[in-house]
Motif scaffolding. Sequence first.
Motif, PDB file in Angstrom:
ATOM      1  N   MET A 119       0.845  -1.196   0.000  1.00  0.00           N
ATOM      2  CA  MET A 119       0.000   0.000   0.000  1.00  0.00           C
ATOM      3  C   MET A 119       0.879   1.244   0.000  1.00  0.00           C
ATOM      4  SD  MET A 119      -2.900   1.162   2.748  1.00  0.00           S
ATOM      5  CE  MET A 119      -3.763   2.721   2.557  1.00  0.00           C
ATOM      6  N   VAL A 120       0.561   2.181  -0.861  1.00  0.00           N
ATOM      7  CA  VAL A 120       1.317   3.428  -0.961  1.00  0.00           C
ATOM      8  C   VAL A 120       0.704   4.476  -0.042  1.00  0.00           C
ATOM      9  CG1 VAL A 120       2.049   5.287  -2.468  1.00  0.00           C
ATOM     10  CG2 VAL A 120       1.995   2.938  -3.327  1.00  0.00           C
ATOM     11  N   VAL A 121       1.533   5.080   0.789  1.00  0.00           N
ATOM     12  CA  VAL A 121       1.081   6.117   1.706  1.00  0.00           C
ATOM     13  C   VAL A 121       1.665   7.447   1.267  1.00  0.00           C
ATOM     14  CG1 VAL A 121       1.071   6.917   4.091  1.00  0.00           C
ATOM     15  CG2 VAL A 121       0.931   4.463   3.596  1.00  0.00           C
ATOM     16  N   CYS A 122       0.819   8.460   1.201  1.00  0.00           N
ATOM     17  CA  CYS A 122       1.273   9.802   0.812  1.00  0.00           C
ATOM     18  C   CYS A 122       1.085  10.754   1.984  1.00  0.00           C
ATOM     19  CB  CYS A 122       0.482  10.294  -0.401  1.00  0.00           C
ATOM     20  SG  CYS A 122       0.960  11.946  -0.937  1.00  0.00           S
ATOM     21  N   GLN A 123       2.158  11.443   2.334  1.00  0.00           N
ATOM     22  CA  GLN A 123       2.096  12.426   3.406  1.00  0.00           C
ATOM     23  C   GLN A 123       2.321  13.815   2.822  1.00  0.00           C
ATOM     24  OE1 GLN A 123       5.208  10.935   6.011  1.00  0.00           O
ATOM     25  NE2 GLN A 123       3.723   9.894   7.312  1.00  0.00           N
ATOM     26  N   ALA A 124       1.523  14.771   3.265  1.00  0.00           N
ATOM     27  CA  ALA A 124       1.620  16.140   2.763  1.00  0.00           C
ATOM     28  C   ALA A 124       1.705  17.112   3.923  1.00  0.00           C
ATOM     29  CB  ALA A 124       0.419  16.481   1.890  1.00  0.00           C
ATOM     30  N   SER A 125       2.510  18.137   3.761  1.00  0.00           N
ATOM     31  CA  SER A 125       2.626  19.176   4.784  1.00  0.00           C
ATOM     32  C   SER A 125       2.847  20.524   4.124  1.00  0.00           C
ATOM     33  CB  SER A 125       3.779  18.865   5.751  1.00  0.00           C
ATOM     34  OG  SER A 125       5.005  18.804   5.055  1.00  0.00           O
ATOM     35  N   LYS A 126       2.262  21.553   4.699  1.00  0.00           N
ATOM     36  CA  LYS A 126       2.427  22.903   4.168  1.00  0.00           C
ATOM     37  C   LYS A 126       3.685  23.525   4.757  1.00  0.00           C
ATOM     38  CE  LYS A 126       0.065  27.323   3.505  1.00  0.00           C
ATOM     39  NZ  LYS A 126      -1.192  28.100   3.723  1.00  0.00           N
ATOM     40  N   ILE A 127       4.460  24.159   3.889  1.00  0.00           N
ATOM     41  CA  ILE A 127       5.687  24.826   4.318  1.00  0.00           C
ATOM     42  C   ILE A 127       5.385  26.305   4.543  1.00  0.00           C
ATOM     43  CG2 ILE A 127       8.007  25.511   3.605  1.00  0.00           C
ATOM     44  CD1 ILE A 127       8.201  22.891   2.107  1.00  0.00           C
ATOM     45  N   HIS A 128       5.663  26.778   5.724  1.00  0.00           N
ATOM     46  CA  HIS A 128       5.394  28.177   6.055  1.00  0.00           C
ATOM     47  C   HIS A 128       6.602  29.021   5.642  1.00  0.00           C
ATOM     48  CE1 HIS A 128       1.727  27.160   8.219  1.00  0.00           C
ATOM     49  NE2 HIS A 128       2.398  26.149   8.750  1.00  0.00           N
ATOM     50  N   LEU A 129       6.405  29.771   4.574  1.00  0.00           N
ATOM     51  CA  LEU A 129       7.492  30.587   4.039  1.00  0.00           C
ATOM     52  C   LEU A 129       7.695  31.830   4.893  1.00  0.00           C
ATOM     53  CD1 LEU A 129       6.590  30.424   0.244  1.00  0.00           C
ATOM     54  CD2 LEU A 129       8.477  29.260   1.382  1.00  0.00           C
ATOM     55  N   PRO A 130       8.919  32.323   4.947  1.00  0.00           N
ATOM     56  CA  PRO A 130       9.174  33.577   5.676  1.00  0.00           C
ATOM     57  C   PRO A 130       8.417  34.725   5.033  1.00  0.00           C
ATOM     58  CG  PRO A 130      11.235  32.435   5.156  1.00  0.00           C
ATOM     59  CD  PRO A 130      10.158  31.751   4.394  1.00  0.00           C
ATOM     60  N   THR A 131       7.962  35.652   5.814  1.00  0.00           N
ATOM     61  CA  THR A 131       7.355  36.859   5.265  1.00  0.00           C
ATOM     62  C   THR A 131       8.458  37.685   4.603  1.00  0.00           C
ATOM     63  OG1 THR A 131       7.654  37.918   7.404  1.00  0.00           O
ATOM     64  CG2 THR A 131       5.480  36.979   6.952  1.00  0.00           C
ATOM     65  N   PRO A 132       8.204  38.435   3.494  1.00  0.00           N
ATOM     66  CA  PRO A 132       6.885  38.685   2.918  1.00  0.00           C
ATOM     67  C   PRO A 132       6.497  37.701   1.821  1.00  0.00           C
ATOM     68  CG  PRO A 132       8.502  40.085   1.877  1.00  0.00           C
ATOM     69  CD  PRO A 132       9.254  39.237   2.859  1.00  0.00           C
ATOM     70  N   PHE A 133       7.145  36.516   1.757  1.00  0.00           N
ATOM     71  CA  PHE A 133       6.870  35.585   0.670  1.00  0.00           C
ATOM     72  C   PHE A 133       5.511  34.922   0.810  1.00  0.00           C
ATOM     73  CE2 PHE A 133      11.630  34.797   1.349  1.00  0.00           C
ATOM     74  CZ  PHE A 133      11.946  35.980   0.723  1.00  0.00           C
ATOM     75  N   ALA A 134       4.987  34.848   2.028  1.00  0.00           N
ATOM     76  CA  ALA A 134       3.801  34.042   2.274  1.00  0.00           C
ATOM     77  C   ALA A 134       2.511  34.674   1.757  1.00  0.00           C
ATOM     78  CB  ALA A 134       3.674  33.771   3.775  1.00  0.00           C
ATOM     79  N   SER A 135       2.462  35.978   1.607  1.00  0.00           N
ATOM     80  CA  SER A 135       1.230  36.642   1.200  1.00  0.00           C
ATOM     81  C   SER A 135       1.043  36.584  -0.311  1.00  0.00           C
ATOM     82  CB  SER A 135       1.264  38.113   1.649  1.00  0.00           C
ATOM     83  OG  SER A 135       0.148  38.805   1.127  1.00  0.00           O
ATOM     84  N   PRO A 136      -0.128  36.073  -0.780  1.00  0.00           N
ATOM     85  CA  PRO A 136      -0.366  36.010  -2.227  1.00  0.00           C
ATOM     86  C   PRO A 136      -0.371  37.374  -2.902  1.00  0.00           C
ATOM     87  CG  PRO A 136      -1.933  34.643  -1.005  1.00  0.00           C
ATOM     88  CD  PRO A 136      -1.201  35.473  -0.002  1.00  0.00           C
ATOM     89  N   SER A 137      -0.672  38.443  -2.147  1.00  0.00           N
ATOM     90  CA  SER A 137      -0.693  39.780  -2.730  1.00  0.00           C
ATOM     91  C   SER A 137       0.664  40.463  -2.710  1.00  0.00           C
ATOM     92  CB  SER A 137      -1.709  40.647  -1.962  1.00  0.00           C
ATOM     93  OG  SER A 137      -1.325  40.749  -0.598  1.00  0.00           O
ATOM     94  N   SER A 138       1.649  39.811  -2.111  1.00  0.00           N
ATOM     95  CA  SER A 138       2.980  40.393  -2.014  1.00  0.00           C
ATOM     96  C   SER A 138       3.652  40.420  -3.378  1.00  0.00           C
ATOM     97  CB  SER A 138       3.836  39.596  -1.028  1.00  0.00           C
ATOM     98  OG  SER A 138       5.190  39.999  -1.092  1.00  0.00           O
ATOM     99  N   SER A 139       4.491  41.436  -3.592  1.00  0.00           N
ATOM    100  CA  SER A 139       5.253  41.518  -4.839  1.00  0.00           C
ATOM    101  C   SER A 139       6.320  40.436  -4.905  1.00  0.00           C
ATOM    102  CB  SER A 139       5.903  42.901  -4.966  1.00  0.00           C
ATOM    103  OG  SER A 139       6.825  43.109  -3.899  1.00  0.00           O
TER     104      SER A 139
END
Length: 441
Positions: free
Chosen positions: A1-21
Amino acid sequence: MVVCQASKIHLPTPFASPSSSKTPTSLLFEPHSFSLALSHSDSSLSLFPSISFPFSSTQKSLSIPPPSSSSTFLLLKTQKSPNPRVLFVVAGPYKGGSKVLLRFFLYRNDGSKAFEKAKVVSKQNGIEFDDKVGVLIDVSHGLKLMISGSVNFFALYSVSSSKVLIFGVNLVVDTDESDDGVAFKLMKFAVIDCLKPVFSISISFEWLVLGEENGVKVWNLRELVKGKKVKKVKNYGLSNGVIGDNNGVSNGGSSTSEIVSNGHLDGKIEKPSVSVKPRSGKHRQESAEPGACFVPFEPKEVKDLTSGKASSMSLKAISIRPLSSKRFLVLDTVGDLFVLHVTDTSVGSDVTCYMRLLPHVMKVQMMAVFPDISSRRQTVWISDGHHSMHVVDISSAVNETDKREIVQAIFTSEKVQDMIPTAANSILILGQGSLYAYTIS
């Protein structure tokens, strides 16, 4: 059986905001130093050396200011130093795009796990070093530029100049610690004049592959960078990517080879030696010279709804990834994948190439490969560019059978924007401004 694990990486600000340049737009990963490069929407870069998971938002990084239009990692290898050095190369426009600006950053081997600006030495025409900005190449940048790196060499394609330039790098000061940085020599070995557009480029192992219309052009890197001016040196062996003819001549028990004065050969110059300035060889994209061949796609026909007549569809090779020293994965504009097989003869410089269509279950928009020649299993990550991603074992297909196996189908919460493997069983996925790590076991 194949197991897939996923985790979100919290980027340093200001990279994390989608509206950031500084929203991330693409990824690069280098497995030797475990370094990650993030390209941002403002054409700046963030270089994270020696990353680890779970990824910390306080992870130290090197900020590289704009402009940058393309970047790549490459390895510097010499026979004197068994441990390769990692070099990060950034290309961008200079003075309105009239020239190409190259900036180089070398990964330190002193345990500091950091990149530093590297010093460059070059005495060739068309290459100028500016201590304030970097290395200036006398080639028009234009609207688009592509760069691809391998071991000791990298290739640069300028759309406006219609040229592919092959550069070699060689360490001048090969020390593990240097207060004022490590210097290396930059040399232009070859120039290919292109009469047709190039849509993708890959330089790896001993081959240069150009993605063209209706197929790919394969060049033997050894033949490309030979040059015309030569000198004789004792041949104590060639490191990866180093060039030479094996036409040995007996000379007191030691063999000799005629090679370019490239600084990559770890041999001693015979006396009396002749000082030879390195010259870049000139080639034409359309030429049928030794060490080059064009490999076409299988033709596809499209029926005209009005006349009912069938015509050939124009296909473009938009992405090329190395699988091993002799095989590449090629993606075309309609989402089909091909395995490119490259072989060279034991005598002479002839190259034999062919492509096989790879069976798959989706129209692929992007692909990612972790080249691992030590593994029997060849895993490819493919995505439709939306929320679906498949992990595919193509080992059988690479070995010239039609079998392929989907290891895992993954559905992402965000639209897949880019992806890059960090190992054979793990990958980083860039969504709409967010970064995720997936691992299968």
